[in-house]
Design a protein around this motif. Structure first.
Motif, PDB file in Angstrom:
ATOM      1  N   LYS A 182      42.414  46.184  37.858  1.00 11.63           N
ATOM      2  CA  LYS A 182      41.999  44.968  37.695  1.00 11.63           C
ATOM      3  C   LYS A 182      43.353  43.940  37.149  1.00 11.63           C
ATOM      4  N   LEU A 183      43.152  42.463  37.399  1.00 13.37           N
ATOM      5  CA  LEU A 183      43.805  41.535  37.251  1.00 13.37           C
ATOM      6  C   LEU A 183      42.720  40.361  36.352  1.00 13.37           C
ATOM      7  N   GLY A 184      42.718  40.749  34.488  1.00 14.98           N
ATOM      8  CA  GLY A 184      41.911  39.685  34.025  1.00 14.98           C
ATOM      9  C   GLY A 184      41.998  40.332  32.704  1.00 14.98           C
ATOM     10  N   TRP A 185      40.743  40.611  32.201  1.00 14.83           N
ATOM     11  CA  TRP A 185      40.112  40.240  30.622  1.00 14.83           C
ATOM     12  C   TRP A 185      39.275  42.061  31.263  1.00 14.83           C
ATOM     13  N   ASP A 186      38.719  42.838  29.465  1.00 15.09           N
ATOM     14  CA  ASP A 186      37.749  43.892  29.198  1.00 15.09           C
ATOM     15  C   ASP A 186      37.570  43.286  28.553  1.00 15.09           C
ATOM     16  N   HIS A 211      38.009  40.526  45.439  1.00 16.47           N
ATOM     17  CA  HIS A 211      36.776  40.636  44.592  1.00 16.47           C
ATOM     18  C   HIS A 211      37.300  39.770  43.655  1.00 16.47           C
ATOM     19  N   PHE A 212      35.962  39.372  42.915  1.00 20.48           N
ATOM     20  CA  PHE A 212      36.264  38.102  41.951  1.00 20.48           C
ATOM     21  C   PHE A 212      35.142  38.580  40.521  1.00 20.48           C
ATOM     22  N   VAL A 213      34.905  39.130  39.569  1.00 16.31           N
ATOM     23  CA  VAL A 213      33.886  39.018  38.362  1.00 16.31           C
ATOM     24  C   VAL A 213      34.214  38.722  37.521  1.00 16.31           C
ATOM     25  N   SER A 214      33.089  38.079  37.032  1.00  9.37           N
ATOM     26  CA  SER A 214      33.058  37.321  35.952  1.00  9.37           C
ATOM     27  C   SER A 214      31.345  37.369  35.089  1.00  9.37           C
ATOM     28  N   ASN A 215      30.884  37.886  33.596  1.00  9.01           N
ATOM     29  CA  ASN A 215      30.227  38.149  33.702  1.00  9.01           C
ATOM     30  C   ASN A 215      30.473  38.562  32.054  1.00  9.01           C
ATOM     31  N   GLU A 246      33.363  41.975  31.255  1.00 11.45           N
ATOM     32  CA  GLU A 246      34.595  41.134  32.374  1.00 11.45           C
ATOM     33  C   GLU A 246      34.750  40.109  33.579  1.00 11.45           C
ATOM     34  N   VAL A 247      36.018  39.559  32.821  1.00 15.72           N
ATOM     35  CA  VAL A 247      36.529  38.732  34.276  1.00 15.72           C
ATOM     36  C   VAL A 247      37.209  39.776  34.682  1.00 15.72           C
ATOM     37  N   TYR A 248      37.944  39.521  35.918  1.00 19.44           N
ATOM     38  CA  TYR A 248      39.409  40.280  36.820  1.00 19.44           C
ATOM     39  C   TYR A 248      39.059  39.252  38.574  1.00 19.44           C
ATOM     40  N   TYR A 249      40.564  40.072  39.025  1.00 15.55           N
ATOM     41  CA  TYR A 249      40.578  39.837  39.816  1.00 15.55           C
ATOM     42  C   TYR A 249      41.220  41.439  40.518  1.00 15.55           C
TER      43      TYR A 249
END
Length: 334
Positions: free
Chosen positions: A163-167, A236-240, A243-246
Motif C-alpha cells: 500500500k502506498l499511502g496512510w494507515d 485499487h484506491f481506498v479512502s476511508n 486508511e488512504v492508499y493506492y
C-alpha cells in the motif's frame, strides 16, 4: 548476565549445527536469531531475507530480495541509515516481548528496531511469498493482527499487494524513498508519497520541490496514470476514516511486477520479470518526458516536448523575464 546474552551464548554453541539445516521462512521462540551468513527463504522460494553488501566498502545491511533472479532484485532494507561494518550483525526476536531488533557488534549496538503495534510474546517472524516480512502471534495468521510488517515501511520498491499511502489508525505513512545511489541504500531526496487533501493524490518530490504528480482518483483509475501500465495489472484506491492508499495487484502470475524509485536518473520505473524469458525488462518510466515535470512552464505557460525551448506562453501572456526564460527559468505574466 542478561537473558539476551545467555541466549546468544547458547546460540553460538549450536551455531555450526545450523549449517546442515534447510533454509526456513521463519524465526520462532525456539530459534529467535538470524546471523550474518544465514537467511530466511519464503515458502515457495520467491524471496530471501538476509545480510548483503551493495557496494565496494563492505558495509552490511539486512534486506529482502528476489531469490535466484539477476538484475535489480533488492526490495527492502532494514538499517538503511546505519550500516554494519563487518559480518557481526544479528537479528533478534526477543522471546519474552516479541520485540524485533538488529544488533551490530554487540548487544548495545542497536542499528535498527521495529515499531510494534502490540507485543507478541509467542511471536513468529515470517517471510511471506509476496515479499512481506511479518511479525505475528504464533497462533494467528490474520493480516489484521500483525504486530509489525515490512510492507508498512517500504524503501524504494512497491510490490503487488503493498500500500502506498496512510494507515490513519496507527499514523503510518507508507511512502517510497530512492536509494541515494547504487552503493548506498540510505534514503535519498527522491520520494513518492500520498498527499492528503480533499482529493488525495500521489506526488513525487525531489527534496522539498514537487517533481511529478499523477492526479487524483477519478472513480475508475488515477487520472494521469499511463495506459497499459503492465499486463493484467489492476489498480485499487481506498479512502476511508482508517486508511488512504493506492495498491496494485497482478492477475497473470507468469509475470512479476515491481515499481522502483531511481534517484540516479530521477524516474520511477516499472520492471517486469517474465518466467519464460528469465529476465527483467523495463515496461515504462515516469516522468515520461521533459514536459511531465511538475509545473515546468510556470503559471500561464504550456509545454511541447517536440520543440526547443519546450515551454511557451498561453495566448495573451509573455515571459516575466526573457533572460530567465531562455535560461530555463520559466514564468509567464500578462
Amino acid at each position: 548476565m542478561d537473558s539476551f546474552s545467555q541466549t546468544l551464548i547458547a546460540f553460538n554453541l549450536v551455531f555450526c549445527l545450523f549449517r546442515s539445516v534447510a533454509a526456513s521462512d521463519s524465526l520462532t521462540v525456539q530459534n529467535p536469531y538470524l546471523r550474518d551468513g544465514f537467511s530466511l527463504v519464503s515458502r515457495n522460494g520467491n524471496f530471501e531475507l538476509g545480510f548483503f553488501s551493495p557496494g565496494l566498502l563492505g558495509d552490511r545491511y539486512l534486506g529482502i530480495w528476489f531469490k535466484n533472479r539477476r538484475g535489480p532484485t533488492s526490495v527492502w532494507v532494514a538499517n538503511r541509515e546505519n550500516p554494519i561494518n563487518g559480518s557481526s550483525g544479528v537479528l533478534v526476536m526477543n522471546i519474552t516481548t516479541g520485540n524485533l531488533t538488529l544488533y551490530g557488534h554487540n548487544t548495545t549496538d542497536v542499528v535498527w528496531s521495529a515499531r510494534l503495534l502490540r507485543k507478541v510474546p509467542n511471536g513468529v517472524l515470517q517471510l511471506l511469498d509476496n515479499g512481506n516480512l511479518v511479525l505475528r502471534d504464533g497462533d494467528v495468521e490474520n493480516p489484521q493482527n500483525y504486530s509489525w510488517q515490512s510492507f508498512d515501511y517500504p524503501t524504494d520498491t512497491l510490490l503487488p499487494g503493498m500500500k502506498l499511502g496512510w494507515d490513519l489508525r496507527n499514523n503510518i505513512n507508507r511512502r517510497l524513498s530512492a536509494w541515494k545511489n547504487l552503493n548506498d541504500p540510505s534514503p535519498g531526496s527522491f520520494t513518492w508519497r500520498m498527499e492528503l487533501h480533499e482529493y488525495p493524490e500521489t506526488v513525487m518530490w525531489n527534496g522539498s520541490k514537487k517533481y511529478f504528480r499523477h492526479g487524483p482518483w477519478n472513480g475508475v483509475t488515477i487520472s494521469s496514470w499511463p495506459l497499459g501500465l503492465a499486463p493484467n495489472l489492476i489498480l485499487h484506491f481506498v479512502s476511508n476514516e482508517d486508511e488512504v492508499y493506492y495498491q496494485y495487484t497482478v492477475i497473470d502470475e507468469s509475470y512479476t511486477v515491481m515499481l522502483v524509485m531511481n534517484q540516479s536518473i530521477y524516474v520511477r520505473t516499472v520492471y517486469l520479470w517474465s518466467v519464460n524469458e528469465r529476465e527483467w525488462t523495463v515496461y515504462n518510466s515516469l516522468p515520461r518526458d521533459f514536459c511531465d515535470n511538475y509545473a515546468l512552464c510556470g503559471p500561464y505557460g504550456y509545454c511541447d516536448f517536440r520543440v526547443v525551448p519546450s515551454c511557451s506562453c498561453l495566448e495573451g501572456f509573455k515571459p516575466r523575464s526573457l533572460q530567465n526564460w531562455k535560461a530555463g527559468g520559466f514564468a509567464a505574466w500578462l
